[in-house]
Design an enzyme around this catalytic site. Structure first.
Site, PDB file in Angstrom:
ATOM      1  N   GLU A 100      37.903  30.767  56.867  1.00  0.00           N
ATOM      2  CA  GLU A 100      39.030  30.662  57.785  1.00  0.00           C
ATOM      3  C   GLU A 100      39.786  31.971  57.725  1.00  0.00           C
ATOM      4  OE1 GLU A 100      41.409  31.031  54.715  1.00  0.00           O
ATOM      5  OE2 GLU A 100      39.991  29.392  54.525  1.00  0.00           O
ATOM      6  N   SER A 126      46.124  48.567  49.469  1.00  0.00           N
ATOM      7  CA  SER A 126      45.101  47.537  49.699  1.00  0.00           C
ATOM      8  C   SER A 126      44.277  47.775  50.961  1.00  0.00           C
ATOM      9  CB  SER A 126      45.752  46.159  49.745  1.00  0.00           C
ATOM     10  OG  SER A 126      46.823  46.135  50.670  1.00  0.00           O
ATOM     11  N   LYS A 176      39.318  43.608  50.814  1.00  0.00           N
ATOM     12  CA  LYS A 176      38.642  42.337  51.104  1.00  0.00           C
ATOM     13  C   LYS A 176      37.131  42.458  50.966  1.00  0.00           C
ATOM     14  CE  LYS A 176      42.022  39.856  53.800  1.00  0.00           C
ATOM     15  NZ  LYS A 176      43.233  40.706  53.724  1.00  0.00           N
TER      16      LYS A 176
HETATM   17  C1  PLP Z   1      44.536  40.403  53.355  1.00  0.00           C
HETATM   18  C2  PLP Z   1      45.288  41.575  52.934  1.00  0.00           C
HETATM   19  C3  PLP Z   1      46.292  41.517  51.937  1.00  0.00           C
HETATM   20  C4  PLP Z   1      46.755  40.246  51.286  1.00  0.00           C
HETATM   21  O1  PLP Z   1      45.826  39.619  50.483  1.00  0.00           O
HETATM   22  P1  PLP Z   1      45.877  39.609  48.891  1.00  0.00           P
HETATM   23  O2  PLP Z   1      44.938  38.519  48.546  1.00  0.00           O
HETATM   24  O3  PLP Z   1      47.292  39.315  48.476  1.00  0.00           O
HETATM   25  O4  PLP Z   1      45.445  40.931  48.422  1.00  0.00           O
HETATM   26  C5  PLP Z   1      46.895  42.701  51.537  1.00  0.00           C
HETATM   27  N1  PLP Z   1      46.581  43.876  52.118  1.00  0.00           N
HETATM   28  C6  PLP Z   1      45.636  43.973  53.078  1.00  0.00           C
HETATM   29  C7  PLP Z   1      45.342  45.309  53.663  1.00  0.00           C
HETATM   30  C8  PLP Z   1      44.974  42.839  53.530  1.00  0.00           C
HETATM   31  O5  PLP Z   1      44.046  42.961  54.503  1.00  0.00           O
END
Ligand code: PLP
Length: 410
Positions: free
Chosen positions: A108, A377, A86
């Site tokens: 949000e 992620s 993010k």
């Molecule tokens: C917010 C989040 C996601 C989901 O968001 P995408 O826009 O699909 O990437 C995935 N993994 C983590 C660790 C997140 O914080």
């Protein structure tokens, strides 16, 4: 993408008339930034100085030997500042906000991760920051609310509707309509009206650019498959862009299977058969909705995947069969998480673990001379209560049996 932000039949910009000028300004600022190599250089320098980029591509031989097939590589977006991919998007949009000369950002957030990342960026860049959050989510996500406030943001609990993410979204839009002269609405994923999907995908492409270079250096050839979890789709689009031009690289998006696709309690838009085309929240995509177009309740053990819509860019790639979709259930996620922790000393976020599940299912069927990449992620530290609950750890009982409202009352 065409000029109006359509990807095949998906996307577009369905905005209230009053926002016309603001969107025109945003499209122009984004186009100018894209055309200016110095902007991208500034972004890469910021991310390397403030957010540990390039993040490593970690070779996971213990897991690969365990499954006995493809070599496994993990792209470590967990090592970003604030613990997830993010940061790429919020820091990028922050630079754009500075370029536009705006002084305030709003966002949000459901689980709070995007709120914390936005508040972090705002502190660093000296911007005012207001975060909208459903009242129920404020209660459930007490630690994240605490940090947002300490970072200097104002957190506004939204008491209307179901008091969750979509109600917070409505409030953020209301704020923007009244404040657009000095305020930018920082959307957290590759969704929403054009140019947001294109813009967020651009900032997240840094993941794929790095991963491509790293796998060529470490493995000498491209991976056979790349796996990423899909909430809104930003981390997936981020890594996929590094390989989209190579049709021999299979791209796999993994959605939240929740209690199973047959249960109806999931957030599988493209992997299941429950979603249908619709226009909501300013764009056209496959939504989980009922026959009247009312959004359904979704479920996932991973808050970040618990969303009714999905990126219009991914809807297009799904329709063109360039990206394959599958779903991982909550139970499968817990199994894959335990294995990854024990075998590699890595704690993926519950969201990211969905990608691990599908990679683990496919690795044994692949050749030893092939590589797969899992996009990790984010890190799992934030999920401590949920994980302790799932593994039935009695030492955490006192915390996890309380409902969110009771935390808020303390
Ligand atoms: C917010 C989040 C996601 C989901 O968001 P995408 O826009 O699909 O990437 C995935 N993994 C983590 C660790 C997140 O914080």
């Amino acid at each position: 993408m065409n000029k109006t932000g359509y990807y095949g039949q998906w996307g577009g910009a369905f905005n209230p008339e009053v926002l016309y000028e603001t969107f025109r300004e945003l499209r122009a600022a984004f186009a100018a930034a894209q055309a200016d190599p110095a902007f991208w250089q500034e972004y890469v320098a910021l991310m390397s100085n403030y957010s540990c980029r390039p993040t490593p591509l970690t070779r996971a031989d213990n897991l690969a030997d365990h499954f006995g097939g493809a070599r496994i590589f993990i792209k470590r977006e967990d090592l970003n500042h604030t613990g997830a991919h993010k940061a790429n998007n919020v820091m990028g949009q922050g630079l754009l906000v500075k370029r536009m000369g705006k002084k305030r950002v709003i966002a949000e957030t459901g689980a709070g991760q995007h709120g914390v990342a936005t508040a972090t960026m705002a502190a660093r860049f000296g911007l005012k920051c207001t975060i909208y959050m459903g009242e129920d989510d404020v209660a459930r996500q007490r630690p994240n609310v605490f940090w947002m406030e300490k970072l200097g943001a104002t957190v506004v609990p939204v008491t209307s509707g179901s008091r969750t993410l979509k109600d917070a979204m409505n409030e953020a839009y209301r704020d923007w309509v009244a404040s657009m002269d000095d305020t930018h609405y920082l959307i957290g994923t590759v969704c929403g009206p054009h140019p947001f999907p294109a813009m967020v995908a651009w900032f997240q492409s840094i993941i794929g650019i790095e991963a491509r270079k790293q796998i060529l250096e470490q493995f000498g050839k491209l991976p056979a498959r790349v796996f990423a979890c899909v909430g809104g789709g930003s981390n997936a689009m981020g890594i996929f862009q590094g390989f989209l031009a190579n049709p021999e690289v299979e791209l796999i998006g993994v959605e939240a299977g929740g209690h199973g696709l047959a249960s109806g309690q999931h957030a599988a838009r493209l992997a299941g058969t429950d979603a249908s085309p619709g226009v909501a929240q300013g764009y056209k995509t496959m939504f989980l909705q009922d026959d009247d177009g009312q959004m359904r309740d979704t479920h996932s053990v991973a808050a970040g995947l618990d969303y009714v819509g999905v990126s219009p860019i991914l809807a297009d790639l799904w329709e063109k069969k360039r990206v394959r979709f599958s779903a991982a259930t909550d139970a499968e996620v817990m199994g894959a998480l335990e294995l990854t922790m024990k075998m590699e000393g890595i704690i993926p976020a519950l969201e990211s673990t969905h990608a691990f599940v599908q990679a683990f299912k496919e690795a044994p069927t692949m050749g030893k001379d092939e590589a797969l990449i899992i996009n990790m992620s984010g890190r799992g530290d934030k999920d401590i209560f949920t994980i302790a609950h799932a593994f039935n750890d009695p030492s955490w009982k006192a915390f996890i049996t309380k409902k969110g409202r009771e935390y808020a009352a303390e």
